[in-house]
Design a protein around this motif. Structure first.
Motif, PDB file in Angstrom:
ATOM      1  N   HIS A  86       0.842  -1.196   0.000  1.00 20.94           N
ATOM      2  CA  HIS A  86       0.000   0.000   0.000  1.00 20.94           C
ATOM      3  C   HIS A  86       0.877   1.247   0.000  1.00 20.94           C
ATOM      4  N   LEU A  87       0.462   2.258  -0.775  1.00 18.90           N
ATOM      5  CA  LEU A  87       1.188   3.513  -0.813  1.00 18.90           C
ATOM      6  C   LEU A  87       1.106   4.201   0.541  1.00 18.90           C
ATOM      7  N   GLY A  88       2.246   4.680   1.018  1.00 15.32           N
ATOM      8  CA  GLY A  88       2.294   5.406   2.282  1.00 15.32           C
ATOM      9  C   GLY A  88       2.073   6.893   2.101  1.00 15.32           C
ATOM     10  N   ASP A  89       2.073   7.368   0.855  1.00 21.03           N
ATOM     11  CA  ASP A  89       1.873   8.777   0.559  1.00 21.03           C
ATOM     12  C   ASP A  89       1.545   8.905  -0.930  1.00 21.03           C
ATOM     13  N   ASP A  90       1.101  10.080  -1.333  1.00 20.00           N
ATOM     14  CA  ASP A  90       0.854  10.334  -2.744  1.00 20.00           C
ATOM     15  C   ASP A  90       2.181  10.346  -3.499  1.00 20.00           C
ATOM     16  N   VAL A  91       2.109  10.175  -4.820  1.00 14.66           N
ATOM     17  CA  VAL A  91       3.298  10.197  -5.672  1.00 14.66           C
ATOM     18  C   VAL A  91       3.827  11.628  -5.738  1.00 14.66           C
ATOM     19  N   LYS A  92       5.109  11.806  -5.451  1.00 11.23           N
ATOM     20  CA  LYS A  92       5.762  13.117  -5.539  1.00 11.23           C
ATOM     21  C   LYS A  92       6.557  13.165  -6.841  1.00 11.23           C
ATOM     22  N   MET A  93       6.249  14.153  -7.672  1.00 15.26           N
ATOM     23  CA  MET A  93       6.872  14.257  -8.988  1.00 15.26           C
ATOM     24  C   MET A  93       8.014  15.258  -8.986  1.00 15.26           C
ATOM     25  N   HIS A 152       9.418   0.638   1.705  1.00 18.08           N
ATOM     26  CA  HIS A 152      10.266   0.622   0.508  1.00 18.08           C
ATOM     27  C   HIS A 152      10.100   1.952  -0.211  1.00 18.08           C
ATOM     28  N   ASN A 153      11.209   2.515  -0.672  1.00 22.32           N
ATOM     29  CA  ASN A 153      11.176   3.759  -1.456  1.00 22.32           C
ATOM     30  C   ASN A 153      11.128   3.384  -2.930  1.00 22.32           C
ATOM     31  N   LEU A 154      10.017   3.732  -3.606  1.00 21.24           N
ATOM     32  CA  LEU A 154       9.843   3.380  -5.011  1.00 21.24           C
ATOM     33  C   LEU A 154      10.080   4.584  -5.910  1.00 21.24           C
ATOM     34  N   VAL A 155      10.656   4.316  -7.088  1.00 25.52           N
ATOM     35  CA  VAL A 155      10.924   5.345  -8.079  1.00 25.52           C
ATOM     36  C   VAL A 155      10.383   4.858  -9.421  1.00 25.52           C
ATOM     37  N   VAL A 156       9.560   5.695 -10.060  1.00 24.32           N
ATOM     38  CA  VAL A 156       9.057   5.420 -11.409  1.00 24.32           C
ATOM     39  C   VAL A 156       9.486   6.566 -12.307  1.00 24.32           C
ATOM     40  N   ARG A 157       9.657   6.288 -13.583  1.00 26.27           N
ATOM     41  CA  ARG A 157      10.189   7.293 -14.497  1.00 26.27           C
ATOM     42  C   ARG A 157       9.231   7.605 -15.650  1.00 26.27           C
ATOM     43  N   ASN A 158       9.301   8.853 -16.085  1.00 28.44           N
ATOM     44  CA  ASN A 158       8.658   9.361 -17.293  1.00 28.44           C
ATOM     45  C   ASN A 158       7.168   9.028 -17.379  1.00 28.44           C
ATOM     46  N   LYS A 159       6.721   8.358 -18.438  1.00 27.46           N
ATOM     47  CA  LYS A 159       5.288   8.105 -18.637  1.00 27.46           C
ATOM     48  C   LYS A 159       4.699   7.289 -17.488  1.00 27.46           C
ATOM     49  N   ALA A 160       5.432   6.303 -17.005  1.00 33.31           N
ATOM     50  CA  ALA A 160       4.960   5.493 -15.879  1.00 33.31           C
ATOM     51  C   ALA A 160       4.745   6.366 -14.646  1.00 33.31           C
ATOM     52  N   ALA A 161       5.631   7.331 -14.425  1.00 35.04           N
ATOM     53  CA  ALA A 161       5.490   8.241 -13.285  1.00 35.04           C
ATOM     54  C   ALA A 161       4.230   9.082 -13.432  1.00 35.04           C
TER      55      ALA A 161
END
Length: 148
Positions: free
Chosen positions: A13-20, A55-64
């Protein structure tokens, strides 16, 4: 086996909103924490114990951009990726370290936005009694279940 493998599979589960964060040239990354839980019984006390790993997750570009649009704190997601450690110099001159999961594939399992959409499309109990053709499956879309 002569090769090596760096692969992570998580459901959490996400612990916070996605930060861009946006870069010159149009590229971007999104970062968010993901919580996974382990539940076990303490044999001495017979108490149910839940242990959470972050866990610290990182997504890039279109996926982000897709993650930012559809995901919010509390949503459940399946991710595949690889572990990446990095270091940098902080403003105070100290060297900082972090370990991240660089996401290569993901599937949304549950999203609040999907739940809210379904609530809007499913009639209330009093309305469903009036509609004898009510189909509980209608209104549940799979748009957010796609893998990107």
């Amino acid at each position: 086996m002569t090769g090596t493998l760096n692969k992570v599979i998580l459901i959490g589960h996400l612990g916070d909103d996605v930060k861009m964060h946006y870069f010159d040239g149009g590229n971007c990354i999104g970062r968010f924490p993901l919580a996974t839980n382990e539940v076990y019984i303490n044999k001495t006390t017979n108490e149910k114990i839940t242990s959470t790993e972050w866990h610290n997750l990182v997504v890039r570009n279109k996926a982000a951009e897709i993650c930012e649009k559809y995901l919010s704190k509390g949503d459940k997601i399946y991710v595949e990726g690889r572990i990446k450690s990095r270091q940098w110099q902080a403003e105070d001159g100290q060297t900082k370290y972090t370990t991240e999961i660089q996401v290569t594939e993901f599937t949304f399992l549950t999203t609040k936005k999907e739940t809210e959409l379904n609530k809007q499309q499913v009639p209330s109990m009093s309305e469903s009694n009036k509609n004898t053709n009510f189909d509980a499956q209608s209104g549940s879309g799979n748009a957010d279940d796609s893998t990107y």
